[in-house]
Design a protein around this motif. Structure first.
Motif, short mmCIF file in Angstrom:
data_model
loop_
_atom_site.label_atom_id
_atom_site.label_comp_id
_atom_site.label_asym_id
_atom_site.label_seq_id
_atom_site.Cartn_x
_atom_site.Cartn_y
_atom_site.Cartn_z
N ILE A 1 0.79 -1.13 0.02
CA ILE A 1 0.13 -0.14 0.12
C ILE A 1 0.89 1.28 -0.09
CG2 ILE A 1 -1.91 -1.00 1.29
CD1 ILE A 1 -0.10 1.29 3.11
N ALA A 2 2.07 1.18 0.18
CA ALA A 2 3.04 2.31 0.36
C ALA A 2 4.27 2.37 -0.82
CB ALA A 2 3.83 2.54 1.59
N LEU A 3 4.10 3.65 -1.15
CA LEU A 3 5.40 3.80 -2.04
C LEU A 3 6.64 3.86 -1.58
CD1 LEU A 3 3.68 7.07 -3.65
CD2 LEU A 3 4.02 4.82 -4.80
N ASP A 4 7.78 3.73 -1.97
CA ASP A 4 8.78 3.71 -1.10
C ASP A 4 9.36 4.82 -0.55
OD1 ASP A 4 9.50 0.91 -2.36
OD2 ASP A 4 10.97 1.87 -3.91
N ARG A 5 9.18 6.02 -1.05
CA ARG A 5 9.35 7.10 -0.50
C ARG A 5 8.42 7.42 0.87
NH1 ARG A 5 7.85 8.56 -5.63
NH2 ARG A 5 5.74 9.96 -5.86
N GLU A 6 7.18 6.97 0.69
CA GLU A 6 6.12 7.19 1.81
C GLU A 6 6.92 6.11 3.11
OE1 GLU A 6 1.99 7.63 -0.34
OE2 GLU A 6 2.71 5.64 -0.09
N ARG A 7 7.50 4.86 2.70
CA ARG A 7 7.93 4.09 3.82
C ARG A 7 9.00 4.72 4.30
NH1 ARG A 7 8.68 -1.64 0.88
NH2 ARG A 7 9.15 -2.30 2.89
N ALA A 8 9.93 5.36 3.78
CA ALA A 8 11.19 6.13 4.47
C ALA A 8 10.76 7.31 5.03
CB ALA A 8 12.04 6.52 3.15
N ALA A 9 9.70 8.04 4.79
CA ALA A 9 9.18 8.98 5.37
C ALA A 9 8.62 8.15 6.76
CB ALA A 9 8.12 9.71 4.70
N ALA B 1 -5.28 6.67 6.12
CA ALA B 1 -5.47 8.19 5.11
C ALA B 1 -5.42 7.77 4.02
CB ALA B 1 -4.01 8.73 5.46
N LYS B 2 -5.03 6.73 3.36
CA LYS B 2 -5.17 6.48 1.79
C LYS B 2 -6.57 5.78 1.79
CE LYS B 2 -0.51 5.81 0.14
NZ LYS B 2 0.08 5.30 -1.13
N GLU B 3 -7.24 5.23 2.61
CA GLU B 3 -8.57 4.97 2.36
C GLU B 3 -9.60 6.23 2.45
OE1 GLU B 3 -10.24 1.38 2.48
OE2 GLU B 3 -8.24 1.36 1.46
N ALA B 4 -9.08 7.12 3.30
CA ALA B 4 -9.99 8.46 3.27
C ALA B 4 -9.90 9.17 1.87
CB ALA B 4 -9.51 9.24 4.31
N VAL B 5 -8.40 9.01 1.30
CA VAL B 5 -8.17 9.75 0.23
C VAL B 5 -9.20 9.14 -0.97
CG1 VAL B 5 -6.56 9.97 -1.81
CG2 VAL B 5 -5.99 10.56 0.67
N TYR B 6 -9.35 7.74 -0.99
CA TYR B 6 -9.90 7.16 -2.00
C TYR B 6 -11.37 7.31 -2.01
CZ TYR B 6 -12.49 3.71 -5.03
OH TYR B 6 -13.53 3.17 -5.67
N LYS B 7 -12.00 7.48 -0.58
CA LYS B 7 -13.53 7.98 -0.49
C LYS B 7 -13.73 9.27 -0.97
CE LYS B 7 -14.08 4.47 3.36
NZ LYS B 7 -14.19 4.33 4.63
N HIS C 1 0.52 10.27 -3.43
CA HIS C 1 1.58 9.97 -2.40
C HIS C 1 1.17 10.80 -1.25
CE1 HIS C 1 5.51 12.09 -1.19
NE2 HIS C 1 5.45 10.99 -0.45
N VAL C 2 1.03 10.23 0.09
CA VAL C 2 0.49 10.74 1.01
C VAL C 2 1.58 10.96 2.04
CG1 VAL C 2 -0.75 10.31 3.12
CG2 VAL C 2 -1.70 9.55 1.02
N THR C 3 1.66 12.43 2.58
CA THR C 3 2.65 12.83 3.58
C THR C 3 2.02 12.80 5.08
OG1 THR C 3 3.80 13.84 2.07
CG2 THR C 3 4.24 14.58 4.25
N LEU C 4 2.29 12.32 6.02
CA LEU C 4 1.95 12.46 7.48
C LEU C 4 2.53 13.31 8.37
CD1 LEU C 4 1.34 8.75 8.11
CD2 LEU C 4 -0.40 10.24 7.23
N THR D 1 -2.08 16.30 10.96
CA THR D 1 -2.57 16.75 9.37
C THR D 1 -2.00 15.59 8.44
OG1 THR D 1 -0.82 18.17 9.15
CG2 THR D 1 -2.71 19.13 10.23
N PHE D 2 -2.15 15.92 7.18
CA PHE D 2 -1.64 14.96 6.23
C PHE D 2 -2.06 15.61 4.89
CE2 PHE D 2 -5.76 12.52 6.81
CZ PHE D 2 -6.07 12.48 5.66
N THR D 3 -1.30 15.29 3.89
CA THR D 3 -1.71 15.79 2.39
C THR D 3 -1.66 14.43 1.47
OG1 THR D 3 0.67 16.51 2.07
CG2 THR D 3 -1.09 17.98 2.86
N ALA D 4 -2.22 14.50 0.30
CA ALA D 4 -2.27 13.56 -0.62
C ALA D 4 -1.95 14.51 -1.85
CB ALA D 4 -3.47 12.78 -0.32
N ARG D 5 -1.07 13.92 -2.56
CA ARG D 5 -0.89 14.36 -4.00
C ARG D 5 -1.23 13.15 -5.05
NH1 ARG D 5 3.75 14.27 -7.19
NH2 ARG D 5 5.02 13.66 -5.75
N PHE D 6 -2.18 13.59 -5.93
CA PHE D 6 -2.46 12.68 -6.77
C PHE D 6 -1.02 12.54 -7.85
CE2 PHE D 6 -6.69 14.48 -6.39
CZ PHE D 6 -7.17 13.78 -5.30
#
Length: 222
Positions: A118-126, A143-149, A165-168, A173-178
């Motif tokens: 479920i995670a991009l490599d850079r998300e896992r590193a973060a 967070a990714k489930e909320a993004v999809y909904k 790409h989700v940044t926590l 707070t968090f942001t999601a960039r498509f």
């Protein structure tokens, strides 16, 4: 609990158990006629919460049937979302929002093998840099489930885990960039979402809300 991360123009209701007075419309009963008890209780209590939230908007009780890809079918003019996990059910609705996305998860680590899926490599590193105190892997999933909904009502398209790409942050707070073309909303391409999260009572909850005004430089999380 979830109202703490939602703006005042969103009505929310939640339940930490399954109330005995929760009932279904016949159309809803037909949807889960063959469902196991766990699914029936989740479905029923989530609809109970949804109708209580609609009542707070001054709207009558109506059947809330799963539509395309299971998305709840709301009355005209209503944006909303439903979530449920072990020991928790919630619904959030608004007459002012373009879209709403909420999710809840137990505050526990993800099962082995799920994070790479479920995670991009850079998300896992973060996640590794965020420090102790929160099960960040589960929060990322939440967070990714909320993004999809929040995404689906605007696009009617699937969004894979690796397409945002989700940044926590540690501050709730968090942001999601498509990473794929976003939806065209009021003449503009929406390129991402901003959301909020909370950890409490053994649960993680996430929320995203978007109003028309948010497309013109104001907060997208309320």
């Amino acid at each position: 609990m979830i109202e703490k991360i939602l703006p005042p123009w969103v009505a929310a209701e939640e339940a930490f158990g399954d109330p005995p007075d929760a009932t279904l419309f016949p159309e809803e009963e037909a949807v889960i006629a063959r469902a196991v008890d766990k699914r029936r209780r989740e479905f029923t209590t989530a609809r109970h919460c949804a109708r209580r939230a609609l009542d707070r908007l001054g709207l009558p009780a109506v059947p809330i049937l799963p539509g395309e890809r299971g998305a709840p079918g709301w009355p005209p003019g209503v944006a909303g979302a439903i979530t449920h996990c072990a020991g928790y059910r919630a619904a959030a609705v608004s007459l002012d929002a373009l879209t709403v996305g909420i999710d809840a998860e137990p505050h526990e680590p993800l099962p082995d093998g799920v994070l790479p899926a479920i995670a991009l490599d850079r998300e896992r590193a973060a996640l590794a840099r965020l420090g102790p105190g929160v099960h960040w892997d589960r929060l990322l999933f939440c967070a990714k489930e909320a993004v999809y909904k929040a995404w689906f009502p605007l696009t009617r398209r699937w969004l894979d885990f690796d397409e945002a790409h989700v940044t926590l942050t540690r501050t709730g707070t968090f942001t999601a960039r498509f990473l794929v073309p976003g939806p065209q909303v009021l003449g503009r391409e929406l390129t991402g979402f901003a959301g909020r999260w909370l950890a409490a009572d053994g649960l993680l909850v996430t929320a995203i809300t978007v109003r028309p005004a948010d497309l013109y430089g104001r907060s997208t999380s309320g």
